[in-house]
Design an enzyme around this catalytic site. Sequence first.
Site, mmCIF file in Angstrom:
data_model
loop_
_atom_site.group_PDB
_atom_site.id
_atom_site.type_symbol
_atom_site.label_atom_id
_atom_site.label_comp_id
_atom_site.label_asym_id
_atom_site.label_seq_id
_atom_site.Cartn_x
_atom_site.Cartn_y
_atom_site.Cartn_z
ATOM 1 N N HIS A 57 28.598 -12.841 -29.023
ATOM 2 C CA HIS A 57 27.226 -12.386 -29.319
ATOM 3 C C HIS A 57 26.459 -13.548 -29.945
ATOM 4 O O HIS A 57 26.466 -13.730 -31.160
ATOM 5 C CB HIS A 57 27.251 -11.165 -30.249
ATOM 6 C CG HIS A 57 25.924 -10.474 -30.358
ATOM 7 N ND1 HIS A 57 25.742 -9.149 -30.020
ATOM 8 C CD2 HIS A 57 24.697 -10.920 -30.756
ATOM 9 C CE1 HIS A 57 24.468 -8.808 -30.212
ATOM 10 N NE2 HIS A 57 23.813 -9.878 -30.665
ATOM 11 N N ASN A 112 26.656 -11.420 -24.879
ATOM 12 C CA ASN A 112 25.399 -10.756 -25.207
ATOM 13 C C ASN A 112 24.215 -11.624 -24.805
ATOM 14 O O ASN A 112 24.132 -12.790 -25.203
ATOM 15 C CB ASN A 112 25.324 -10.514 -26.720
ATOM 16 C CG ASN A 112 24.011 -9.856 -27.124
ATOM 17 O OD1 ASN A 112 23.795 -8.689 -26.820
ATOM 18 N ND2 ASN A 112 23.126 -10.606 -27.773
ATOM 19 N N GLU A 113 23.337 -11.030 -24.024
ATOM 20 C CA GLU A 113 22.073 -11.668 -23.660
ATOM 21 C C GLU A 113 22.216 -13.144 -23.294
ATOM 22 O O GLU A 113 21.589 -14.016 -23.932
ATOM 23 C CB GLU A 113 21.037 -11.507 -24.777
ATOM 24 C CG GLU A 113 20.624 -10.071 -25.018
ATOM 25 C CD GLU A 113 19.468 -9.918 -26.002
ATOM 26 O OE1 GLU A 113 19.053 -10.920 -26.616
ATOM 27 O OE2 GLU A 113 18.986 -8.780 -26.154
ATOM 28 N N GLN A 168 25.681 -11.356 -37.614
ATOM 29 C CA GLN A 168 24.557 -10.730 -38.312
ATOM 30 C C GLN A 168 24.990 -9.865 -39.491
ATOM 31 O O GLN A 168 24.177 -9.527 -40.344
ATOM 32 C CB GLN A 168 23.722 -9.917 -37.317
ATOM 33 C CG GLN A 168 23.079 -10.813 -36.274
ATOM 34 C CD GLN A 168 22.272 -10.044 -35.258
ATOM 35 O OE1 GLN A 168 22.759 -9.682 -34.203
ATOM 36 N NE2 GLN A 168 21.012 -9.779 -35.559
#
Length: 409
Positions: free
Chosen positions: A110, A153-154, A18
């Site tokens: 991530h 992540n998630e 990101q």
Amino acid sequence: MTTFPDGFLWGAATAGHQIEGNNVNSDWWARELTMPGMEPSGDACDSYHRYDEDIALLAEAGLASYRFSLEWSRIEPVPGRFSRAELAHYRRVIDACLTRGVTPVVTLQHFTTPQWFAERGGWLAPDASELFSRYVTETTTILDGVEWVVTMNEPNMQAAIMTAMRRMQQAAGGQWQSPTVEGDGEQQSHSEFLTYADPEIGRTFTAIHRAARDILRARTSAKVGWTIAAGALTAAPGGEEKLREIRYGKEDVYWEGSRGDDFVGVQAYSSQEVDAKGLVPHAPHPDNTLVGTAFRPDALAMAVSHAWETTLGVPVLVTENGIATADDTQRIRYTDEALRGLQAVMAEGIDVRGYLHWSLLDNFEWGHWEPTFGLIAVDRETFARTPKPSLAWLGEVARRNGVVEEVDA
Ligand code: FCB
């Protein structure tokens, strides 16, 4: 003043894809170029080169923890070939934290994977765990002095995406189709997109996570956990059964999977009701966020309580909480309320170790640039960083280790 325990970690979070820019070997890079409706990440915030400035801004504001992720596709651009230079790069990011007294919270995966990993079946390939473990083992060579490591992540959001893609591909005879809202096409109708996650995928992720956890425990002294997207879901009248069904595959299988971990990362943004038909869309409201969700700072306390119950008492680190808004006053109001709610559930005995705001920077929000979650604005032409008032505000909360009574924003 609402105070927090000594040693409570205050910080902000980011993720490699990101903010870094030019992650050309990742599956998301490939996806951005082919999926209709997606904007490309491109140079992102150029944090690959500007990480030192980012960490300096965070530290100068008064925050003492930085969550960021390693980019697997840079470290292992082709199967089995590990880049010493990229590992050294991430060691420099860790050192940039440590030299400023900032506690790094390092996420090993991530959302993105190397494109080669995705092409051979991704997480559902028979040797996915072996391949991830091999990568994790390499990363342990740079983790000296790192206290907090997130394996992934998630995974539950990754599973929801995998489940949605599978369904859409089946419906379109193998072709990718943009998600469409069902019913009359208005925001008001129920949408199935990302509502469900196959619990079987959750069990696969749990096994992969635990294998990685064992490696990290054997080779580092870090606390190990994973982070989970918490929906803070509630039942509308008649929706109790549906709530249990949706929440099991999408969340609870993961909370249960974190039993035995050193901590669990809770990530909460909004809350949503479930009725007999499924997730009830967020009603239009002037306070709604730039991603269409309701303004619900109470979601954090709800999520932390649910995590504590379903993990049977695994210590919590809030690894993400924030709001997509162009109005920084709304961001401060949201965060202030979220922290008051957090403090209230901690007073009831829930062990919460820290709060990391999402996000340090306005960044690439998975196919979109419009939703701004940052404490710092970024000019996408010059990459100039401009801290918003919310950065100084959160830094002050961190310095005082508590939320002040009167918010002056
Ligand atoms: C979470 C992701 C994070 C960011 C926020 C808004 O689901 O972990 O990367 O996109 O949402």
